[in-house]
Scaffold this motif. Structure first.
Motif, PDB file in Angstrom:
ATOM      1  N   ASN A 261      -0.682  -1.758  11.910  1.00  0.00           N
ATOM      2  CA  ASN A 261      -0.030  -0.450  12.004  1.00  0.00           C
ATOM      3  C   ASN A 261       0.435   0.070  10.646  1.00  0.00           C
ATOM      4  N   GLN A 262       0.563  -0.844   9.684  1.00  0.00           N
ATOM      5  CA  GLN A 262       0.946  -0.471   8.323  1.00  0.00           C
ATOM      6  C   GLN A 262      -0.208  -0.606   7.337  1.00  0.00           C
ATOM      7  N   GLY A 263      -1.424  -0.865   7.848  1.00  0.00           N
ATOM      8  CA  GLY A 263      -2.601  -0.966   6.996  1.00  0.00           C
ATOM      9  C   GLY A 263      -2.756  -2.283   6.273  1.00  0.00           C
ATOM     10  N   ARG A 264      -1.995  -3.296   6.676  1.00  0.00           N
ATOM     11  CA  ARG A 264      -2.043  -4.567   5.966  1.00  0.00           C
ATOM     12  C   ARG A 264      -2.850  -5.640   6.699  1.00  0.00           C
ATOM     13  N   GLY A 265      -3.609  -5.245   7.700  1.00  0.00           N
ATOM     14  CA  GLY A 265      -4.422  -6.207   8.419  1.00  0.00           C
ATOM     15  C   GLY A 265      -5.409  -5.503   9.324  1.00  0.00           C
ATOM     16  N   ASN A 266      -6.300  -6.296   9.919  1.00  0.00           N
ATOM     17  CA  ASN A 266      -7.332  -5.742  10.796  1.00  0.00           C
ATOM     18  C   ASN A 266      -6.972  -5.795  12.267  1.00  0.00           C
ATOM     19  N   GLY A 267      -5.908  -6.487  12.634  1.00  0.00           N
ATOM     20  CA  GLY A 267      -5.454  -6.486  14.012  1.00  0.00           C
ATOM     21  C   GLY A 267      -6.186  -7.440  14.936  1.00  0.00           C
ATOM     22  N   ASN A 268      -7.264  -8.061  14.468  1.00  0.00           N
ATOM     23  CA  ASN A 268      -8.023  -9.035  15.242  1.00  0.00           C
ATOM     24  C   ASN A 268      -8.657 -10.052  14.294  1.00  0.00           C
TER      25      ASN A 268
ATOM     26  N   HIS B 130     -13.671  -5.563  16.922  1.00  0.00           N
ATOM     27  CA  HIS B 130     -12.493  -4.884  17.480  1.00  0.00           C
ATOM     28  C   HIS B 130     -11.374  -4.727  16.452  1.00  0.00           C
ATOM     29  N   ALA B 131     -11.734  -4.446  15.207  1.00  0.00           N
ATOM     30  CA  ALA B 131     -10.724  -4.175  14.193  1.00  0.00           C
ATOM     31  C   ALA B 131      -9.948  -2.917  14.559  1.00  0.00           C
ATOM     32  N   LYS B 132      -8.698  -2.859  14.124  1.00  0.00           N
ATOM     33  CA  LYS B 132      -7.816  -1.746  14.501  1.00  0.00           C
ATOM     34  C   LYS B 132      -7.394  -0.953  13.271  1.00  0.00           C
ATOM     35  N   ASP B 133      -7.258   0.375  13.459  1.00  0.00           N
ATOM     36  CA  ASP B 133      -6.694   1.202  12.396  1.00  0.00           C
ATOM     37  C   ASP B 133      -5.195   1.367  12.620  1.00  0.00           C
ATOM     38  N   LEU B 134      -4.570   2.271  11.879  1.00  0.00           N
ATOM     39  CA  LEU B 134      -3.126   2.450  11.966  1.00  0.00           C
ATOM     40  C   LEU B 134      -2.675   2.885  13.352  1.00  0.00           C
ATOM     41  N   LEU B 135      -3.539   3.588  14.066  1.00  0.00           N
ATOM     42  CA  LEU B 135      -3.186   4.115  15.393  1.00  0.00           C
ATOM     43  C   LEU B 135      -3.617   3.187  16.521  1.00  0.00           C
TER      44      LEU B 135
ATOM     45  N   LEU C  54       0.856  -1.184   0.000  1.00  0.00           N
ATOM     46  CA  LEU C  54       0.000   0.000   0.000  1.00  0.00           C
ATOM     47  C   LEU C  54       0.892   1.234   0.000  1.00  0.00           C
ATOM     48  N   ALA C  55       0.777   2.058  -1.025  1.00  0.00           N
ATOM     49  CA  ALA C  55       1.639   3.231  -1.139  1.00  0.00           C
ATOM     50  C   ALA C  55       1.481   4.183   0.035  1.00  0.00           C
ATOM     51  N   SER C  56       0.295   4.207   0.646  1.00  0.00           N
ATOM     52  CA  SER C  56       0.020   5.151   1.726  1.00  0.00           C
ATOM     53  C   SER C  56       0.392   4.621   3.110  1.00  0.00           C
ATOM     54  N   SER C  57       0.945   3.421   3.199  1.00  0.00           N
ATOM     55  CA  SER C  57       1.280   2.872   4.509  1.00  0.00           C
ATOM     56  C   SER C  57       2.418   3.667   5.146  1.00  0.00           C
ATOM     57  N   PRO C  58       2.457   3.750   6.477  1.00  0.00           N
ATOM     58  CA  PRO C  58       3.487   4.546   7.163  1.00  0.00           C
ATOM     59  C   PRO C  58       4.918   4.097   6.879  1.00  0.00           C
TER      60      PRO C  58
END
Length: 281
Positions: A139-146, A176-181, A93-97
């Protein structure tokens, strides 16, 4: 299934890749080769007894350069009625941190039940249930975290000697999906689609597909932001069959954004290896 919160088209391509390749095609040795799977959608034919399939796809968006690669393994489980599979995505993802570095996405573990018909039937129905594992870095936008759950309802209908259609309706839920933060919220995504496949020759298929998703991304603590995507995708696939029973099927499609995705274009590449793994096949 993944949650690249900055890009609805990227979400659509990841969803399409997993929807269509969690459960792959059944081309070899079928008396009616018209009954085949689409690229962005899922067909309703489980793997034949004693036959395994390895599927690779690659999708790249023109505007952002975002891409996703998937590898899928499919196994019949005690016969054609039950099927197990695993889909592993790698994406950028080009926009990932991290500046657009590539990395693993969320794994999908899939079970599918052949509820109606099979590869030789006029009508086939094969519902799927998938567990999505949080192997991607949210944290890099490549998953939902849960972990998440997904259900998809593919229906395949033979329209004539040369035409078949596949229809999909599905839903993905991630609590409980997570965003970048690291903010969390419960999110869901609905997918619908239809494809038409023309048997131009015994070993060549032309496809026209429509895939639509309407879902949510995490936009803050307990906050969900709606997102939509829609693509029309013409494509072609062809088969190379060998005396050993191995069949290699490459393919290519050009998804074109419509509606909420208007102006977006992508390239979709497909490569399948299918072969027997038991004696007598």
């Amino acid at each position: 299934m993944r949650q690249p919160s900055s890009s609805s088209p990227a979400l659509a391509l990841v969803l399409a890749a997993v929807f269509s390749n969690a459960l792959g095609a059944q081309e070899p040795s079928r008396p009616t080769p018209i009954q085949d799977n689409s690229f962005l959608l899922e067909e309703a034919y489980n793997q034949e007894t004693g036959v395994i399939q390895h599927i690779q796809t690659f999708s790249r968006l023109q505007r952002s350069g975002d891409w996703v690669y998937t590898f899928t393994e499919e196994w019949p489980w005690g016969g054609q009625r039950h099927q197990l599979s695993l889909t592993a995505p790698v994406q950028r993802l080009a926009s990932s941190p991290d500046g657009g570095r590539r990395g693993m996405g969320d794994l999908a573990l899939n079970y599918r039940y052949q509820a109606l018909g099979d590869g030789s039937s006029v009508v086939a129905f094969s519902p799927r249930l998938s567990v999505l594992l949080p192997t991607g870095n949210h944290n890099q936008g490549r998953g939902n975290g849960n972990p998440g759950l997904q259900v998809n309802l593919p229906l395949s209908v033979v329209l004539s000697d040369r035409f078949v259609t596949h229809m999909n309706l599905g839903y993905t839920y991630t609590p409980h999906a997570k965003d970048l933060l690291g903010h969390q919220a419960d999110i869901g995504t609905t997918n619908i689609g239809q494809s038409f496949v023309w048997l131009a020759r015994q070993d060549v298929n032309l496809l026209l597909e429509f895939a639509y998703t309407s879902g949510e991304v995490v936009a803050g603590p307990g906050v969900r932001q709606p997102t939509q995507s829609a693509f029309i995708s013409p494509g072609i696939r062809w088969a190379h069959t060998f005396p050993s029973g191995l069949q290699i099927v490459p393919g290519v499609a050009v998804p074109i954004g419509v509606g909420a995705s208007r102006g977006e274009k992508a390239i979709f590449l497909y490569l399948s290896f299918e072969h027997p793994f038991t004696k007598g096949k």
